[in-house]
Design a protein around this motif. Structure first.
Motif, PDB file in Angstrom:
ATOM      1  N   THR A 175       0.870  -0.930   0.068  1.00  0.00           N
ATOM      2  CA  THR A 175      -0.310  -0.283   0.553  1.00  0.00           C
ATOM      3  C   THR A 175       1.231   1.275  -0.255  1.00  0.00           C
ATOM      4  OG1 THR A 175       0.174  -0.042   2.233  1.00  0.00           O
ATOM      5  CG2 THR A 175      -1.804  -0.755   1.210  1.00  0.00           C
ATOM      6  N   THR A 176       1.941   0.973  -0.418  1.00  0.00           N
ATOM      7  CA  THR A 176       3.109   1.996  -0.420  1.00  0.00           C
ATOM      8  C   THR A 176       2.251   3.541  -1.606  1.00  0.00           C
ATOM      9  OG1 THR A 176       3.701   1.597  -3.015  1.00  0.00           O
ATOM     10  CG2 THR A 176       4.636   0.871  -0.251  1.00  0.00           C
ATOM     11  N   ALA A 177       2.498   4.394  -1.932  1.00  0.00           N
ATOM     12  CA  ALA A 177       1.829   5.811  -2.888  1.00  0.00           C
ATOM     13  C   ALA A 177       2.074   5.056  -4.098  1.00  0.00           C
ATOM     14  CB  ALA A 177       2.730   7.194  -3.170  1.00  0.00           C
ATOM     15  N   ASP A 178       3.017   4.510  -4.775  1.00  0.00           N
ATOM     16  CA  ASP A 178       3.143   3.924  -5.952  1.00  0.00           C
ATOM     17  C   ASP A 178       2.428   2.563  -5.925  1.00  0.00           C
ATOM     18  OD1 ASP A 178       5.211   5.954  -6.538  1.00  0.00           O
ATOM     19  OD2 ASP A 178       6.386   4.701  -6.748  1.00  0.00           O
ATOM     20  N   SER A 179       1.483   2.173  -5.221  1.00  0.00           N
ATOM     21  CA  SER A 179       1.357   0.929  -5.631  1.00  0.00           C
ATOM     22  C   SER A 179      -0.787   1.529  -5.208  1.00  0.00           C
ATOM     23  CB  SER A 179       1.212   0.473  -3.943  1.00  0.00           C
ATOM     24  OG  SER A 179       1.093   0.037  -2.942  1.00  0.00           O
ATOM     25  N   LEU A 180      -0.651   1.879  -4.143  1.00  0.00           N
ATOM     26  CA  LEU A 180      -1.811   3.395  -4.587  1.00  0.00           C
ATOM     27  C   LEU A 180      -1.868   3.726  -6.025  1.00  0.00           C
ATOM     28  CD1 LEU A 180      -2.348   4.662  -1.177  1.00  0.00           C
ATOM     29  CD2 LEU A 180      -3.186   2.664  -1.855  1.00  0.00           C
ATOM     30  N   ASN A 181      -1.344   4.866  -6.244  1.00  0.00           N
ATOM     31  CA  ASN A 181      -1.445   5.163  -7.919  1.00  0.00           C
ATOM     32  C   ASN A 181      -1.610   4.478  -8.898  1.00  0.00           C
ATOM     33  OD1 ASN A 181      -0.659   7.785  -7.107  1.00  0.00           O
ATOM     34  ND2 ASN A 181       0.803   7.823  -7.198  1.00  0.00           N
ATOM     35  N   ALA A 182      -1.460   3.126  -8.613  1.00  0.00           N
ATOM     36  CA  ALA A 182      -1.747   2.343  -9.407  1.00  0.00           C
ATOM     37  C   ALA A 182      -3.109   1.647 -10.049  1.00  0.00           C
ATOM     38  CB  ALA A 182      -0.503   1.231  -9.459  1.00  0.00           C
ATOM     39  N   TRP A 183      -3.899   2.291  -9.019  1.00  0.00           N
ATOM     40  CA  TRP A 183      -5.359   2.428  -8.975  1.00  0.00           C
ATOM     41  C   TRP A 183      -5.779   3.599 -10.071  1.00  0.00           C
ATOM     42  CZ3 TRP A 183      -4.306  -1.439  -6.395  1.00  0.00           C
ATOM     43  CH2 TRP A 183      -5.099  -2.570  -5.551  1.00  0.00           C
ATOM     44  N   VAL A 184      -5.475   4.275 -10.439  1.00  0.00           N
ATOM     45  CA  VAL A 184      -5.638   5.159 -11.329  1.00  0.00           C
ATOM     46  C   VAL A 184      -5.834   5.264 -12.789  1.00  0.00           C
ATOM     47  CG1 VAL A 184      -5.203   7.775 -12.088  1.00  0.00           C
ATOM     48  CG2 VAL A 184      -4.458   7.528  -9.919  1.00  0.00           C
ATOM     49  N   GLY A 185      -6.874   4.820 -13.200  1.00  0.00           N
ATOM     50  CA  GLY A 185      -7.489   4.817 -14.652  1.00  0.00           C
ATOM     51  C   GLY A 185      -8.052   3.203 -14.165  1.00  0.00           C
ATOM     52  N   ARG A 186      -8.452   2.676 -13.507  1.00  0.00           N
ATOM     53  CA  ARG A 186      -9.020   1.620 -13.111  1.00  0.00           C
ATOM     54  C   ARG A 186     -10.323   2.043 -13.550  1.00  0.00           C
ATOM     55  NH1 ARG A 186      -7.338  -3.182  -9.062  1.00  0.00           N
ATOM     56  NH2 ARG A 186      -4.970  -3.216  -9.372  1.00  0.00           N
ATOM     57  N   SER A 187     -11.806   0.722 -13.566  1.00  0.00           N
ATOM     58  CA  SER A 187     -13.032   0.927 -13.678  1.00  0.00           C
ATOM     59  C   SER A 187     -14.138   0.201 -13.602  1.00  0.00           C
ATOM     60  CB  SER A 187     -13.454   2.195 -15.444  1.00  0.00           C
ATOM     61  OG  SER A 187     -12.808   0.770 -16.544  1.00  0.00           O
ATOM     62  N   GLY A 218      -9.342  -2.472  -1.386  1.00  0.00           N
ATOM     63  CA  GLY A 218      -8.820  -3.342  -2.209  1.00  0.00           C
ATOM     64  C   GLY A 218      -9.653  -4.138  -3.251  1.00  0.00           C
ATOM     65  N   GLY A 219     -11.001  -3.540  -3.590  1.00  0.00           N
ATOM     66  CA  GLY A 219     -11.621  -3.594  -4.695  1.00  0.00           C
ATOM     67  C   GLY A 219     -11.352  -2.464  -5.808  1.00  0.00           C
ATOM     68  N   PHE A 220     -12.527  -1.660  -5.787  1.00  0.00           N
ATOM     69  CA  PHE A 220     -12.837  -0.914  -6.874  1.00  0.00           C
ATOM     70  C   PHE A 220     -11.938   0.433  -6.195  1.00  0.00           C
ATOM     71  CE2 PHE A 220     -14.857   2.926  -8.328  1.00  0.00           C
ATOM     72  CZ  PHE A 220     -14.095   2.670  -9.600  1.00  0.00           C
ATOM     73  N   LEU A 221     -12.704   0.518  -5.339  1.00  0.00           N
ATOM     74  CA  LEU A 221     -11.480   1.268  -4.083  1.00  0.00           C
ATOM     75  C   LEU A 221     -10.120   0.661  -4.005  1.00  0.00           C
ATOM     76  CD1 LEU A 221     -14.518   3.501  -2.557  1.00  0.00           C
ATOM     77  CD2 LEU A 221     -12.916   3.826  -4.560  1.00  0.00           C
ATOM     78  N   PRO A 222      -8.501   2.045  -3.811  1.00  0.00           N
ATOM     79  CA  PRO A 222      -7.632   1.068  -3.580  1.00  0.00           C
ATOM     80  C   PRO A 222      -7.429   0.845  -1.824  1.00  0.00           C
ATOM     81  CG  PRO A 222      -7.699   3.934  -4.454  1.00  0.00           C
ATOM     82  CD  PRO A 222      -9.067   2.986  -4.718  1.00  0.00           C
ATOM     83  N   PRO A 223      -7.239  -0.089  -2.011  1.00  0.00           N
ATOM     84  CA  PRO A 223      -6.447  -0.766  -0.436  1.00  0.00           C
ATOM     85  C   PRO A 223      -5.955   0.890   0.298  1.00  0.00           C
ATOM     86  CG  PRO A 223      -4.937  -1.689  -1.763  1.00  0.00           C
ATOM     87  CD  PRO A 223      -5.889  -0.464  -2.607  1.00  0.00           C
ATOM     88  N   VAL A 224      -6.819   1.499   1.000  1.00  0.00           N
ATOM     89  CA  VAL A 224      -5.862   2.930   1.245  1.00  0.00           C
ATOM     90  C   VAL A 224      -5.614   2.670   3.242  1.00  0.00           C
ATOM     91  CG1 VAL A 224      -5.915   5.146   2.233  1.00  0.00           C
ATOM     92  CG2 VAL A 224      -6.731   4.551  -0.398  1.00  0.00           C
ATOM     93  N   PRO A 225      -4.465   2.121   3.699  1.00  0.00           N
ATOM     94  CA  PRO A 225      -4.391   1.652   5.236  1.00  0.00           C
ATOM     95  C   PRO A 225      -4.494   2.388   6.241  1.00  0.00           C
ATOM     96  CG  PRO A 225      -2.326   2.070   4.500  1.00  0.00           C
ATOM     97  CD  PRO A 225      -3.307   2.279   2.853  1.00  0.00           C
ATOM     98  N   LEU A 226      -5.968   3.810   5.799  1.00  0.00           N
ATOM     99  CA  LEU A 226      -6.450   4.495   6.951  1.00  0.00           C
ATOM    100  C   LEU A 226      -7.276   3.702   7.715  1.00  0.00           C
ATOM    101  CD1 LEU A 226      -4.566   7.735   5.429  1.00  0.00           C
ATOM    102  CD2 LEU A 226      -3.398   6.079   7.203  1.00  0.00           C
ATOM    103  N   ASP A 228      -7.627   9.803  -9.864  1.00  0.00           N
ATOM    104  CA  ASP A 228      -6.606  10.362  -8.901  1.00  0.00           C
ATOM    105  C   ASP A 228      -6.538   9.517  -7.485  1.00  0.00           C
ATOM    106  OD1 ASP A 228      -4.336  12.155  -8.758  1.00  0.00           O
ATOM    107  OD2 ASP A 228      -5.169  13.010  -7.550  1.00  0.00           O
ATOM    108  N   VAL A 229      -4.965   9.106  -7.302  1.00  0.00           N
ATOM    109  CA  VAL A 229      -5.077   9.067  -5.862  1.00  0.00           C
ATOM    110  C   VAL A 229      -3.903  10.267  -5.674  1.00  0.00           C
ATOM    111  CG1 VAL A 229      -4.236   7.482  -4.401  1.00  0.00           C
ATOM    112  CG2 VAL A 229      -5.493   7.279  -6.407  1.00  0.00           C
TER     113      VAL A 229
END
Length: 285
Positions: free
Chosen positions: A3-15, A74-82, A112-113
């Motif tokens: 759940t690093t910033a780069d891994s969360l940014n990988a969710w951008v563009g998912r639909s 961790g489904g459609f939305l990114p797995p933000v660990p907060l 965007d993330v």
């Protein structure tokens, strides 16, 4: 789970794409919840603005629900660990009416993330773009940007910044956010987030003083204030931003003030102490 910033940014563009039908029963239920007569709009009637939130509901299986009542991360939305998640605001373009009886399709895309350091620690903002199309149309009837903020757990040394005082508008209405209102809106939108109905959870786990009034409910009440004052208004766009949480412990107010240009309506909400809790703007055609 990474759940690093780069891994969360990988969710951008998912639909994802969801289909629904604008059936009359949710309209009857929200009419009753907002204290209108519990009558359905006839087929073909335009859906009031923001009432599309009654559709495309999050139908997660019970086994897929996390401890906060939302779906596990961790489904459609990114797995933000907060641990704390809030609806921060939205922006809308109303291009053509959505009508009772329409078959509708919503295409949702992670736009965007971003990660920031705030007063209370790390913040992660997720922006989702929704496009709603009716009856197979190529052009969307509605474009919505949904801003979600994730926050760290509340700490004992958290000190809230000085709040912004709210003004008095030409229009004003008092709202009593009792448990029943919050429950009914949660049920209508199939919102399992425990901050809206589980007092023990919201006070002992998330550290708030009371149940939190849904941001979308306050936004709906702001648009409903405009609807009551200008029932024939042709609204082109709307945006709102939550400024601070509203709790069920006291009544709050929604306000409106037409601007001099004749097209812009400023709308806002204030708590029982007169502090600004949500700021919004509607623009008429």
């Amino acid at each position: 789970m990474n759940t690093t910033a780069d891994s969360l940014n990988a969710w951008v563009g998912r639909s994802e794409i969801l289909q629904d039908t604008i059936t009359p029963t949710p309209v009857v239920a929200l009419n009753a919840t907002l204290d209108y007569p519990a009558t359905a709009l006839p087929a073909g009637s335009p859906l009031p603005h923001l009432w599309h939130w009654l559709y495309f509901l999050p139908m997660y299986r019970q086994s897929e629900i996390g401890v906060d009542g939302h779906a596990k991360r961790g489904g459609f939305l990114p797995p933000v660990p907060l641990p704390r998640r809030m609806w921060a605001g939205s922006q809308f373009e109303f291009r053509s009416p959505i009508r009772v009886g329409d078959k509708v399709e919503r295409t949702s895309t992670i736009a965007d993330v971003s990660t920031k350091e705030g007063r209370t620690g790390k913040l992660v903002f997720v922006k989702v773009r929704h496009e709603v199309r009716c009856n197979g149309a190529s052009e969307p009837a509605l474009i919505e940007f949904h801003d979600i903020v994730y926050r760290e757990a509340q700490r004992p040394d958290d000190v809230a910044p000085p709040p912004q005082a709210a003004e008095q508008g030409a229009w004003k209405r008092e709202i009593v956010p009792d448990d029943v209102l919050l429950f009914r809106y949660s049920a209508l939108t199939f919102n399992g987030h425990r901050i809206h109905y589980d007092r023990k959870y919201v006070t002992e786990v998330e550290g708030y003083p009371g149940l939190i009034v849904h941001g979308p409910l306050i936004a709906t009440l702001l648009m409903d204030l405009l609807r009551r004052q200008r029932p024939d208004a042709d609204i082109a766009s709307f945006r709102f931003k939550a400024q601070r949480p509203t709790f069920d412990l006291n009544a709050f107010h929604v306000h409106g003030q037409p601007q001099e240009d004749g097209k812009t309506i400023r709308l806002w909400a204030s708590d029982h102490d007169g502090w600004l809790t949500m700021d919004a703007t509607a623009v008429l055609r």
